[in-house]
Design a protein around this motif. Structure first.
Motif, PDB file in Angstrom:
ATOM      1  N   ALA A 196      44.492  35.057  50.592  1.00 51.12           N
ATOM      2  CA  ALA A 196      45.929  35.295  50.660  1.00 51.12           C
ATOM      3  C   ALA A 196      46.437  35.832  49.329  1.00 51.12           C
ATOM      4  O   ALA A 196      47.229  36.766  49.281  1.00 51.12           O
ATOM      5  CB  ALA A 196      46.658  34.000  51.009  1.00 51.12           C
ATOM      6  N   SER A 197      45.950  35.241  48.256  1.00 51.34           N
ATOM      7  CA  SER A 197      46.398  35.663  46.932  1.00 51.34           C
ATOM      8  C   SER A 197      45.927  37.083  46.621  1.00 51.34           C
ATOM      9  O   SER A 197      46.713  37.934  46.201  1.00 51.34           O
ATOM     10  CB  SER A 197      45.873  34.672  45.890  1.00 51.34           C
ATOM     11  OG  SER A 197      46.167  35.119  44.608  1.00 51.34           O
ATOM     12  N   TYR A 198      44.648  37.343  46.862  1.00 53.48           N
ATOM     13  CA  TYR A 198      44.131  38.703  46.621  1.00 53.48           C
ATOM     14  C   TYR A 198      44.845  39.706  47.515  1.00 53.48           C
ATOM     15  O   TYR A 198      45.147  40.819  47.091  1.00 53.48           O
ATOM     16  CB  TYR A 198      42.628  38.758  46.882  1.00 53.48           C
ATOM     17  CG  TYR A 198      41.799  38.089  45.825  1.00 53.48           C
ATOM     18  CD1 TYR A 198      41.900  38.473  44.487  1.00 53.48           C
ATOM     19  CD2 TYR A 198      40.911  37.079  46.144  1.00 53.48           C
ATOM     20  CE1 TYR A 198      41.146  37.854  43.514  1.00 53.48           C
ATOM     21  CE2 TYR A 198      40.153  36.453  45.171  1.00 53.48           C
ATOM     22  CZ  TYR A 198      40.276  36.846  43.862  1.00 53.48           C
ATOM     23  OH  TYR A 198      39.541  36.236  42.896  1.00 53.48           O
ATOM     24  N   GLY A 199      45.122  39.307  48.747  1.00 51.12           N
ATOM     25  CA  GLY A 199      45.790  40.200  49.682  1.00 51.12           C
ATOM     26  C   GLY A 199      47.190  40.596  49.234  1.00 51.12           C
ATOM     27  O   GLY A 199      47.719  41.613  49.653  1.00 51.12           O
ATOM     28  N   LEU A 200      47.799  39.761  48.386  1.00 49.64           N
ATOM     29  CA  LEU A 200      49.128  40.081  47.876  1.00 49.64           C
ATOM     30  C   LEU A 200      49.046  40.893  46.588  1.00 49.64           C
ATOM     31  O   LEU A 200      50.049  41.132  45.935  1.00 49.64           O
ATOM     32  CB  LEU A 200      49.917  38.803  47.620  1.00 49.64           C
ATOM     33  CG  LEU A 200      50.377  38.085  48.884  1.00 49.64           C
ATOM     34  CD1 LEU A 200      50.797  36.672  48.580  1.00 49.64           C
ATOM     35  CD2 LEU A 200      51.516  38.840  49.539  1.00 49.64           C
ATOM     36  N   GLY A 201      47.844  41.288  46.228  1.00 50.08           N
ATOM     37  CA  GLY A 201      47.700  42.105  45.031  1.00 50.08           C
ATOM     38  C   GLY A 201      47.594  41.291  43.757  1.00 50.08           C
ATOM     39  O   GLY A 201      47.932  41.771  42.681  1.00 50.08           O
ATOM     40  N   ALA A 202      47.142  40.048  43.873  1.00 47.52           N
ATOM     41  CA  ALA A 202      46.963  39.247  42.669  1.00 47.52           C
ATOM     42  C   ALA A 202      45.630  39.601  42.031  1.00 47.52           C
ATOM     43  O   ALA A 202      44.642  39.810  42.724  1.00 47.52           O
ATOM     44  CB  ALA A 202      46.994  37.758  43.007  1.00 47.52           C
ATOM     45  N   ALA A 203      45.629  39.695  40.715  1.00 48.94           N
ATOM     46  CA  ALA A 203      44.366  39.891  40.013  1.00 48.94           C
ATOM     47  C   ALA A 203      43.600  38.570  40.012  1.00 48.94           C
ATOM     48  O   ALA A 203      44.141  37.535  40.400  1.00 48.94           O
ATOM     49  CB  ALA A 203      44.621  40.356  38.590  1.00 48.94           C
ATOM     50  N   GLN A 206      45.101  35.783  37.966  1.00 43.97           N
ATOM     51  CA  GLN A 206      46.331  35.274  38.587  1.00 43.97           C
ATOM     52  C   GLN A 206      45.987  34.338  39.732  1.00 43.97           C
ATOM     53  O   GLN A 206      46.612  33.299  39.911  1.00 43.97           O
ATOM     54  CB  GLN A 206      47.180  36.433  39.105  1.00 43.97           C
ATOM     55  CG  GLN A 206      47.832  37.233  37.991  1.00 43.97           C
ATOM     56  CD  GLN A 206      48.538  38.472  38.522  1.00 43.97           C
ATOM     57  OE1 GLN A 206      48.003  39.170  39.377  1.00 43.97           O
ATOM     58  NE2 GLN A 206      49.717  38.743  38.006  1.00 43.97           N
ATOM     59  N   LYS A 210      47.233  30.641  39.381  1.00 40.57           N
ATOM     60  CA  LYS A 210      48.402  30.333  40.206  1.00 40.57           C
ATOM     61  C   LYS A 210      48.046  29.712  41.545  1.00 40.57           C
ATOM     62  O   LYS A 210      48.900  29.111  42.186  1.00 40.57           O
ATOM     63  CB  LYS A 210      49.202  31.620  40.459  1.00 40.57           C
ATOM     64  CG  LYS A 210      49.614  32.309  39.168  1.00 40.57           C
ATOM     65  CD  LYS A 210      51.103  32.499  39.113  1.00 40.57           C
ATOM     66  CE  LYS A 210      51.578  32.663  37.698  1.00 40.57           C
ATOM     67  NZ  LYS A 210      51.957  33.990  37.362  1.00 40.57           N
TER      68      LYS A 210
END
Lengths: 308, 313
Positions: A196-203, A206, A210
């Motif tokens: 989910a985090s990577y899918g939102l463009g998180a490095a 992050q 986070k």
């Protein structure tokens, strides 16, 4: 057991289906099964009780004997100059323990968590990760007196006894515990959350700071508290690095410093009633400190759960 | 729609972070400077507004093959995905639907050993070109997953997450409210924004995940079986939501459910498993791709016909 019931059981056993005219209530478990069930339940309860006996006895003895000497004076004053004399307390030892465990925690927690993050998120199965994992396992098994000897030859010989040397040995003991417990907690973070985090463009960093670390925070805190409790209870490495002292001091080097465990050890092995009484109170004090730390850390971890 | 377009464009242009105030107060500071500009070349303002068939595709997949380790998972896929349409990917289990959709935002490379050959052109630019940062790709192309996966944080923080990591400087409350409204969740949660997202029902959680994805104003939303873990009522709500979202976003959806594909999608891709008899290796191929109505009524390929008529799968 009457014959009709035995017959009914046999038939039901054979088919697993109720015969005509037989009700479920007639199909009682055999006495053998009931007996085995009760016996095994009793064995398990017995095991629990036996395990609890030493724990309860230790807690009872420390509390009952420690509480007699535990008063305001004990908490706020340092060792009298003789074991024989009554009064005084372990303030010097308390300060020493807090300084050394605090320093060791400040060093080993960030390093240990970073190492665990490397193991789980970055290194996975590469040689460096395997090396770290292997040495962490070895280190958790090394007797703590060896750690004391190592710090003695590496640091104390050159720089003398002091709080820093004690803290170094405690940090070495804490580190592998934190690495392995944090690693286990990080592994439990669901891959879906990372997706989910990577899918939102998180490095990656992050995602780690986070999502992964906050999700694992309560478990990580538990592991850290385990390590803190272990460090606060260490005696052998401190004999070789902090040495112990009767004086109240907050100096980090050039001067030996006491710790609760060292003061308990000294008090318990001397032949005078006053000194032994202080050792009991010191043991109670140490127990309470670890307890308070654990409770505070748990509360903080559960509060931070839903904050950023 | 009219007020949406400038923002979308601002998102797509990495240099526009300081000039993007025209479309509102939203300013995204790109924390990671993209090495290669993912431009919106070829997508004119008019083209976006009308959505005519002649309009250039959002994605052009060219000779795409995916390997997991040595195993071929998906073989030689070619397809174009049109803007502001819902494109459904259907097919039996294990045919590579999820693999394909995860190629569109480079999620596959999070799986160790995954390797992609061929090109996925996003507005004419290959997202697998050397120098393209996958993080930048994923900021333009949002994703909703099979199982609702809200973060263990508050509802508010879930929606704000993407904006925060992207350095959003505008009014966060407004962004959260707007995103939740668009995901048709606002009225249900407006009084409990501080509550844990995990307390919501499964359907609400999935709509929260959609709100979270659209909060970063992506160009495309990928949905990997978004309703497969939901009950029929929640599924209907998600499907209705997709119809609304397609006004502004291009949507690609993987679904197991052929009725769902027929109900919601404009175009349908049918994937099928090919088996090598000698080695019993299996991989997915794209059998047929076209308008949904044609795929379901006059399929060109026998395998498609068998599948959509329920003869297998």
């Amino acid at each position: 057991m009457n014959e009709a019931r035995a017959e009914a059981q046999l038939q039901n056993w054979a088919g697993g289906r109720l015969q005509p005219g037989v009700s479920l209530r007639q199909c009682r478990p055999t006495r053998r099964r009931v007996w085995r069930d009760r016996r095994n339940t009793a064995l398990i309860i017995l095991g629990v009780v036996i395990t609890l006996i030493p724990v309860v006895m230790i807690l009872y003895q420390i509390t009952s004997k420690g509480i007699r000497t535990m008063d305001w004076e004990f908490l706020t004053s340092s060792m009298p100059l003789s074991f024989r004399r009554e009064g005084g307390g372990f303030l010097n030892a308390l300060v020493g323990t807090l300084i050394m465990v605090g320093l060791a925690t400040a060093v080993s927690v960030p390093l240990g968590i970073m190492a665990a993050v490397y193991l789980v998120e970055y290194g996975k199965g590469n040689w460096l990760a395997r090396l770290i994992r292997f040495f962490s396992d070895v280190m958790t098994g090394v007797p703590s007196v060896f750690v004391g000897l190592f710090v003695y030859t590496a640091l104390v010989v050159n720089f003398g006894f002091g709080a820093l040397m004690g803290a170094a040995s405690l940090a070495i003991i804490m580190m592998p515990i934190i690495v392995r417990s944090t690693e286990e907690m990080l592994k439990l973070v669901p891959g879906e959350l990372k997706d989910a985090s990577y899918g939102l463009g998180a490095a990656k960093w992050q995602t780690v700071t986070k999502v992964v670390l906050p999700s694992a925070a309560p478990g990580i805190v538990t592991g850290v508290m385990l390590a803190v409790a272990r460090a606060a209870g260490e005696t052998a490495p401190l004999i070789l690095t902090a040495l112990g002292s009767y004086q109240l001091t907050a100096r980090l080097w050039d001067q030996p410093i006491s710790a609760l465990t060292l003061a308990i050890f000294d008090g318990a092995r001397n032949p005078f009633a006053a000194g032994q009484a202080r050792a009991w109170a010191g043991a109670l004090e140490l127990l309470l400190i670890v307890l308070i730390f654990t409770i505070v850390a748990r509360v903080m971890a559960s509060r931070s759960r839903f904050k950023r | 729609m009219k007020e949406q377009a400038p923002d979308t464009q601002a998102m797509n242009s990495p240099v526009a972070s300081s000039e993007a105030t025209s479309g509102g107060t939203r300013v995204y500071a790109q924390e990671v400077a993209p090495p290669v500009t993912l431009s919106v070349a070829g997508v004119s303002e008019e083209g976006r507004a009308t959505g005519s068939p002649a309009e250039p595709p959002v994605f052009s997949v060219r000779n795409l093959s995916v390997y997991y380790g040595k195993n071929l998972a998906l073989k030689d896929v070619n397809m174009d995905i049109r803007p502001r349409r819902i494109t459904a990917i259907i097919g039996p289990s294990g045919c590579g639907k999820s693999t394909l959709i995860r190629c569109f935002n480079r999620m596959n490379e999070l799986i160790p050993g995954a390797r992609v050959e061929g090109e996925v052109l996003y507005h004419g630019e290959n997202i697998y070109a050397p120098g393209v940062d996958p993080v930048v790709v994923r900021r333009h192309i949002g994703m909703v997953f099979q199982r609702p996966n809200p973060f263990p944080k508050s509802i508010y923080e879930n929606v704000a997450f993407g904006a925060r990591i992207n350095g959003y400087k505008g009014d966060m409350d407004e962004l959260v409210e707007r995103s939740l409204r668009r995901a048709a969740l606002w009225d249900e949660v407006k009084n409990q924004l501080k509550k844990s997202a995990l307390d919501l029902s499964g359907g609400q959680q999935q709509r929260l995940c959609i709100a979270r994805a659209i909060a970063v104003e992506p160009d495309v939303i990928l949905m990997d079986e978004p309703a497969s873990a939901l009950d029929p009522i929640a599924t209907t709500r998600i499907e209705d939501l997709m119809q609304e979202l397609k006004q502004d976003y291009s949507i690609v959806i993987v679904t197991h459910n052929m009725q769902q594909a027929a109900r919601v999608s404009d175009e349908t891709a049918f994937l099928y498993t090919e088996v090598d008899e000698a080695t019993s290796a299996r991989w997915g191929i794209l059998v047929e791709f076209g308008p949904t109505s044609r795929i379901f009524t006059k399929p060109l390929d026998k395998r498609t016909e068998d599948y959509v008529s329920g003869r297998f799968g």
